[in-house]
Design a protein around this motif. Sequence first.
Motif, PDB file in Angstrom:
ATOM      1  N   MET A 299      -3.272   0.808  -1.213  1.00 57.38           N
ATOM      2  CA  MET A 299      -4.457   1.507  -0.787  1.00 57.38           C
ATOM      3  C   MET A 299      -5.095   2.501  -1.419  1.00 57.38           C
ATOM      4  O   MET A 299      -6.228   2.623  -1.790  1.00 57.38           O
ATOM      5  CB  MET A 299      -4.317   1.832   0.694  1.00 57.38           C
ATOM      6  CG  MET A 299      -4.113   0.322   1.629  1.00 57.38           C
ATOM      7  SD  MET A 299      -5.479  -0.895   1.461  1.00 57.38           S
ATOM      8  CE  MET A 299      -6.855  -0.185   2.053  1.00 57.38           C
ATOM      9  N   ALA A 300      -4.029   3.487  -2.004  1.00 60.61           N
ATOM     10  CA  ALA A 300      -4.451   4.334  -2.785  1.00 60.61           C
ATOM     11  C   ALA A 300      -5.030   3.998  -4.213  1.00 60.61           C
ATOM     12  O   ALA A 300      -6.236   4.562  -4.543  1.00 60.61           O
ATOM     13  CB  ALA A 300      -3.351   5.334  -2.868  1.00 60.61           C
ATOM     14  N   SER A 301      -4.646   2.930  -4.810  1.00 67.66           N
ATOM     15  CA  SER A 301      -5.135   2.264  -5.982  1.00 67.66           C
ATOM     16  C   SER A 301      -6.601   1.871  -5.432  1.00 67.66           C
ATOM     17  O   SER A 301      -7.437   1.687  -6.364  1.00 67.66           O
ATOM     18  CB  SER A 301      -4.296   1.281  -6.389  1.00 67.66           C
ATOM     19  OG  SER A 301      -4.249   0.249  -5.644  1.00 67.66           O
ATOM     20  N   LEU A 302      -6.615   1.171  -4.281  1.00 66.06           N
ATOM     21  CA  LEU A 302      -8.142   0.887  -3.670  1.00 66.06           C
ATOM     22  C   LEU A 302      -9.278   1.809  -3.850  1.00 66.06           C
ATOM     23  O   LEU A 302     -10.200   1.442  -4.397  1.00 66.06           O
ATOM     24  CB  LEU A 302      -8.009  -0.011  -2.534  1.00 66.06           C
ATOM     25  CG  LEU A 302      -9.134  -0.434  -1.711  1.00 66.06           C
ATOM     26  CD1 LEU A 302      -9.681  -1.537  -2.777  1.00 66.06           C
ATOM     27  CD2 LEU A 302      -9.067  -0.808  -0.705  1.00 66.06           C
TER      28      LEU A 302
ATOM     29  N   LEU B   4      -7.184  -6.201  -2.809  1.00 68.08           N
ATOM     30  CA  LEU B   4      -5.837  -5.409  -2.528  1.00 68.08           C
ATOM     31  C   LEU B   4      -5.765  -5.254  -1.004  1.00 68.08           C
ATOM     32  O   LEU B   4      -4.629  -5.005  -0.612  1.00 68.08           O
ATOM     33  CB  LEU B   4      -6.636  -4.047  -2.868  1.00 68.08           C
ATOM     34  CG  LEU B   4      -6.242  -4.034  -4.704  1.00 68.08           C
ATOM     35  CD1 LEU B   4      -6.914  -2.728  -5.203  1.00 68.08           C
ATOM     36  CD2 LEU B   4      -4.876  -4.324  -5.147  1.00 68.08           C
ATOM     37  N   PRO B   5      -6.835  -5.335  -0.261  1.00 68.62           N
ATOM     38  CA  PRO B   5      -6.308  -5.115   1.408  1.00 68.62           C
ATOM     39  C   PRO B   5      -5.640  -6.495   1.663  1.00 68.62           C
ATOM     40  O   PRO B   5      -4.715  -6.388   2.538  1.00 68.62           O
ATOM     41  CB  PRO B   5      -7.808  -5.263   1.977  1.00 68.62           C
ATOM     42  CG  PRO B   5      -8.713  -4.634   1.190  1.00 68.62           C
ATOM     43  CD  PRO B   5      -8.340  -5.145  -0.167  1.00 68.62           C
ATOM     44  N   ILE B   6      -5.673  -7.476   1.007  1.00 66.23           N
ATOM     45  CA  ILE B   6      -4.747  -8.930   1.423  1.00 66.23           C
ATOM     46  C   ILE B   6      -3.496  -8.442   0.876  1.00 66.23           C
ATOM     47  O   ILE B   6      -2.420  -8.835   1.712  1.00 66.23           O
ATOM     48  CB  ILE B   6      -5.538  -9.911   0.587  1.00 66.23           C
ATOM     49  CG1 ILE B   6      -6.777 -10.353   1.219  1.00 66.23           C
ATOM     50  CG2 ILE B   6      -4.320 -11.139   0.769  1.00 66.23           C
ATOM     51  CD1 ILE B   6      -7.524 -11.549   0.555  1.00 66.23           C
ATOM     52  N   ILE B   7      -3.401  -7.828  -0.292  1.00 64.28           N
ATOM     53  CA  ILE B   7      -1.763  -7.534  -0.783  1.00 64.28           C
ATOM     54  C   ILE B   7      -1.280  -6.354   0.224  1.00 64.28           C
ATOM     55  O   ILE B   7      -0.005  -6.666   0.649  1.00 64.28           O
ATOM     56  CB  ILE B   7      -2.048  -6.776  -2.009  1.00 64.28           C
ATOM     57  CG1 ILE B   7      -2.638  -8.148  -3.089  1.00 64.28           C
ATOM     58  CG2 ILE B   7      -0.665  -6.229  -2.481  1.00 64.28           C
ATOM     59  CD1 ILE B   7      -2.717  -7.746  -4.370  1.00 64.28           C
ATOM     60  N   SER B   8      -2.025  -5.511   0.679  1.00 61.66           N
ATOM     61  CA  SER B   8      -1.582  -4.368   1.757  1.00 61.66           C
ATOM     62  C   SER B   8      -0.963  -5.375   3.100  1.00 61.66           C
ATOM     63  O   SER B   8      -0.244  -4.805   3.362  1.00 61.66           O
ATOM     64  CB  SER B   8      -2.476  -3.415   1.837  1.00 61.66           C
ATOM     65  OG  SER B   8      -2.367  -2.718   3.067  1.00 61.66           O
TER      66      SER B   8
ATOM     67  N   GLY C  22     -13.357   5.896   4.901  1.00 60.64           N
ATOM     68  CA  GLY C  22     -12.789   6.117   6.142  1.00 60.64           C
ATOM     69  C   GLY C  22     -11.661   5.184   6.463  1.00 60.64           C
ATOM     70  O   GLY C  22     -10.783   5.245   6.942  1.00 60.64           O
ATOM     71  N   LEU C  23     -11.989   4.003   6.198  1.00 61.13           N
ATOM     72  CA  LEU C  23     -11.208   2.755   6.384  1.00 61.13           C
ATOM     73  C   LEU C  23      -9.761   2.810   5.477  1.00 61.13           C
ATOM     74  O   LEU C  23      -8.757   2.462   5.920  1.00 61.13           O
ATOM     75  CB  LEU C  23     -11.630   1.297   6.153  1.00 61.13           C
ATOM     76  CG  LEU C  23     -12.802   0.975   7.576  1.00 61.13           C
ATOM     77  CD1 LEU C  23     -13.530  -0.294   7.142  1.00 61.13           C
ATOM     78  CD2 LEU C  23     -11.978   0.905   8.728  1.00 61.13           C
ATOM     79  N   VAL C  24     -10.216   3.061   4.328  1.00 63.79           N
ATOM     80  CA  VAL C  24      -9.069   3.199   3.183  1.00 63.79           C
ATOM     81  C   VAL C  24      -8.158   4.250   3.731  1.00 63.79           C
ATOM     82  O   VAL C  24      -7.011   4.331   3.461  1.00 63.79           O
ATOM     83  CB  VAL C  24      -9.722   3.416   1.706  1.00 63.79           C
ATOM     84  CG1 VAL C  24      -8.663   3.828   0.644  1.00 63.79           C
ATOM     85  CG2 VAL C  24     -10.239   2.199   1.384  1.00 63.79           C
TER      86      VAL C  24
ATOM     87  N   LEU D 270      -6.814  -2.824  10.869  1.00 64.45           N
ATOM     88  CA  LEU D 270      -7.785  -2.118   9.874  1.00 64.45           C
ATOM     89  C   LEU D 270      -8.022  -2.607   8.411  1.00 64.45           C
ATOM     90  O   LEU D 270      -9.079  -2.692   8.207  1.00 64.45           O
ATOM     91  CB  LEU D 270      -7.263  -0.639   9.852  1.00 64.45           C
ATOM     92  CG  LEU D 270      -8.085   0.404   9.370  1.00 64.45           C
ATOM     93  CD1 LEU D 270      -9.092   0.953  10.637  1.00 64.45           C
ATOM     94  CD2 LEU D 270      -7.107   1.725   8.944  1.00 64.45           C
ATOM     95  N   ASN D 271      -7.059  -3.259   8.265  1.00 67.67           N
ATOM     96  CA  ASN D 271      -7.274  -3.841   6.601  1.00 67.67           C
ATOM     97  C   ASN D 271      -8.200  -5.140   6.567  1.00 67.67           C
ATOM     98  O   ASN D 271      -8.891  -5.271   5.947  1.00 67.67           O
ATOM     99  CB  ASN D 271      -5.950  -4.150   5.932  1.00 67.67           C
ATOM    100  CG  ASN D 271      -5.279  -2.955   5.421  1.00 67.67           C
ATOM    101  OD1 ASN D 271      -5.861  -2.254   4.723  1.00 67.67           O
ATOM    102  ND2 ASN D 271      -4.051  -2.643   5.583  1.00 67.67           N
ATOM    103  N   PHE D 272      -8.004  -5.936   7.675  1.00 67.86           N
ATOM    104  CA  PHE D 272      -8.844  -6.892   8.030  1.00 67.86           C
ATOM    105  C   PHE D 272     -10.213  -6.538   8.170  1.00 67.86           C
ATOM    106  O   PHE D 272     -11.206  -7.371   7.730  1.00 67.86           O
ATOM    107  CB  PHE D 272      -8.461  -7.688   9.258  1.00 67.86           C
ATOM    108  CG  PHE D 272      -7.422  -8.810   8.949  1.00 67.86           C
ATOM    109  CD1 PHE D 272      -7.484  -9.873   8.095  1.00 67.86           C
ATOM    110  CD2 PHE D 272      -6.299  -8.679   9.656  1.00 67.86           C
ATOM    111  CE1 PHE D 272      -6.755 -10.694   7.701  1.00 67.86           C
ATOM    112  CE2 PHE D 272      -5.334  -9.847   9.200  1.00 67.86           C
ATOM    113  CZ  PHE D 272      -5.665 -10.840   8.455  1.00 67.86           C
ATOM    114  N   VAL D 273     -10.562  -5.293   8.953  1.00 70.35           N
ATOM    115  CA  VAL D 273     -11.880  -5.028   9.068  1.00 70.35           C
ATOM    116  C   VAL D 273     -12.415  -4.455   7.593  1.00 70.35           C
ATOM    117  O   VAL D 273     -13.800  -4.841   7.225  1.00 70.35           O
ATOM    118  CB  VAL D 273     -11.920  -3.782   9.868  1.00 70.35           C
ATOM    119  CG1 VAL D 273     -13.323  -2.986  10.064  1.00 70.35           C
ATOM    120  CG2 VAL D 273     -11.647  -4.251  11.387  1.00 70.35           C
TER     121      VAL D 273
END
Length: 136
Positions: free
Chosen positions: A17-20, A107-111, A45-47, A77-80
């Motif tokens: 998520m930081a790389s995102l 990247l949210p999918i990987i997370s 905010g979501l990241v 949160l990652n799905f949002v």
Amino acid sequence: MIQRIQTIYLIISAMVMASLFLWFPTVEGSNGAIIIERNEPVVFGLVFGSIALAIISALSFKIRKRQFVLNRINIILNFVLLGVFVYRSLTLSGETLVSEKGIGVLLPIISIVFLVLANKAIKRDEDLVKSVDRLR
């Protein structure tokens, strides 16, 4: 505890998520001025929420139930966030200065995958503790 596998999974999720966050910097105009779109605060905010939840979950290793719940909230949160990215990529007309279509959307999918793996490891630990308590 760093030696537990779920902590490693949570750290990897926070790093993804930081790389995102680094992947989607603030959009700059041609003259160097910062252009803030309407959805930018939502994405940031979501990241940041996802990174914070992963770190808090990794630090609360003694309370496995709280860790499990925080991971589930982080998955939601990652799905949002993924939904926001899909909406933005479908409503973009052409190419912008910073391309928002590509690996950053994945990247949210990987997370989410690492958060699910962490939840499985937490569940395995909880089952192990319950089985040992049964033997006493």
